[in-house]
Design an enzyme around this catalytic site. Structure first.
Site, PDB file in Angstrom:
ATOM      1  N   ASP A 135      -2.450  -0.634   6.295  1.00 16.05           N
ATOM      2  CA  ASP A 135      -3.298  -1.022   5.173  1.00 16.05           C
ATOM      3  C   ASP A 135      -2.697  -2.181   4.381  1.00 16.05           C
ATOM      4  O   ASP A 135      -3.428  -3.026   3.855  1.00 16.05           O
ATOM      5  CB  ASP A 135      -3.581   0.180   4.280  1.00 16.05           C
ATOM      6  CG  ASP A 135      -4.463   1.215   4.981  1.00 16.05           C
ATOM      7  OD1 ASP A 135      -4.948   0.940   6.102  1.00 16.05           O
ATOM      8  OD2 ASP A 135      -4.666   2.302   4.414  1.00 16.05           O
ATOM      9  N   MET A 165       5.467   9.753  -3.945  1.00 13.68           N
ATOM     10  CA  MET A 165       5.046   8.698  -3.038  1.00 13.68           C
ATOM     11  C   MET A 165       5.643   9.100  -1.698  1.00 13.68           C
ATOM     12  O   MET A 165       6.857   9.252  -1.578  1.00 13.68           O
ATOM     13  CB  MET A 165       5.591   7.345  -3.504  1.00 13.68           C
ATOM     14  CG  MET A 165       5.221   6.192  -2.590  1.00 13.68           C
ATOM     15  SD  MET A 165       5.533   4.555  -3.317  1.00 13.68           S
ATOM     16  CE  MET A 165       7.327   4.467  -3.282  1.00 13.68           C
ATOM     17  N   HIS A 214      -5.336   4.280   6.457  1.00 18.07           N
ATOM     18  CA  HIS A 214      -4.555   5.117   5.533  1.00 18.07           C
ATOM     19  C   HIS A 214      -3.123   5.318   6.019  1.00 18.07           C
ATOM     20  O   HIS A 214      -2.433   6.216   5.567  1.00 18.07           O
ATOM     21  CB  HIS A 214      -5.248   6.446   5.222  1.00 18.07           C
ATOM     22  CG  HIS A 214      -6.498   6.259   4.440  1.00 18.07           C
ATOM     23  ND1 HIS A 214      -6.487   5.862   3.125  1.00 18.07           N
ATOM     24  CD2 HIS A 214      -7.800   6.377   4.799  1.00 18.07           C
ATOM     25  CE1 HIS A 214      -7.746   5.761   2.692  1.00 18.07           C
ATOM     26  NE2 HIS A 214      -8.544   6.059   3.690  1.00 18.07           N
ATOM     27  N   ASP A 253       0.861  -1.177   0.000  1.00 18.32           N
ATOM     28  CA  ASP A 253       0.000   0.000   0.000  1.00 18.32           C
ATOM     29  C   ASP A 253       0.899   1.229   0.000  1.00 18.32           C
ATOM     30  O   ASP A 253       1.897   1.257   0.714  1.00 18.32           O
ATOM     31  CB  ASP A 253      -0.905   0.022   1.240  1.00 18.32           C
ATOM     32  CG  ASP A 253      -1.879   1.180   1.187  1.00 18.32           C
ATOM     33  OD1 ASP A 253      -2.870   1.098   0.433  1.00 18.32           O
ATOM     34  OD2 ASP A 253      -1.643   2.188   1.884  1.00 18.32           O
TER      35      ASP A 253
END
Length: 195
Positions: free
Chosen positions: A179, A28, A174, A15
């Site tokens: 996750d 990212m 999140h 994730d």
């Protein structure tokens, strides 16, 4: 001619959290990974998703970000600029980790849905180090896996419509590692599910 035997697959749930919709212009900012399980022939063995994990928060690679996207993760961008891991170093560490946990097997990234996470992960692996331990296509989308097994249209493959026994009891926070662990449980449940 004898048939070639395929190597086992080691499924790694990944994730990512990002500060925008695409890699390159946007960053990212964190990613987490958890080993979901191993498939050898027709047999799948679930792993403890907390046993083998990886997590990094990354220094942004550009000044551009979408505030709404950044808000999803709750991460502080100014802190990441100061303290986030260098992407070159983080991706090198991740490659090493993937190779260690998948020794003797072919690593396969899996996600729900995989398309967004794979786009960022693969771009970062190639941009920062020039290689992916997953190859260019070692990706499995759990949404598609569910749609195929449940025989429903892809747009109907949503967690709210899945049988409860498939879903993880862990909350979706999140936080990339939380996750990834949650998704690893979903992956094993889907692989073992006989609808």
């Amino acid at each position: 001619m004898a048939a070639r035997t395929a190597r086992p697959s080691l499924y790694i749930s990944v994730d990512i959290e990002a500060d925008g919709p695409i890699p390159g212009p946007y960053s990212m900012i964190s990613f987490g990974a958890a080993v979901a399980g191993r498939q050898d022939g027709g047999s799948y063995t679930a792993a403890d998703p907390e046993a083998h994990t990886f997590y990094r928060e990354l220094r942004p690679i550009s000044e551009v970000f979408v505030p709404e996207a950044l808000a999803v993760s709750g991460l502080d961008r100014d802190r990441l600029v100061r303290e986030g891991a260098d992407p070159d170093a983080a991706m090198a560490e991740f490659r090493t980790w993937v190779r260690e946990v998948s020794a003797g097997a072919q690593p396969v990234m899996c996600g729900y849905p995989a398309s967004f996470d794979w786009t960022f992960l693969y771009w970062y692996l190639m941009r920062f180090g020039g290689e992916s331990p997953f190859g260019h296509s070692g990706c499995l989308d759990m949404k598609t896996l569910y749609a195929t097994k449940a025989r429903v249209p892809l747009r109907a493959a949503v967690k709210g419509r899945m049988p409860r026994e498939l879903l993880s009891r862990r909350p979706h926070t999140h936080h990339a590692l939380d996750d990834a662990v949650e998704q690893a449980e979903l992956m094993s449940n889907l692989m073992l599910w006989q609808p």
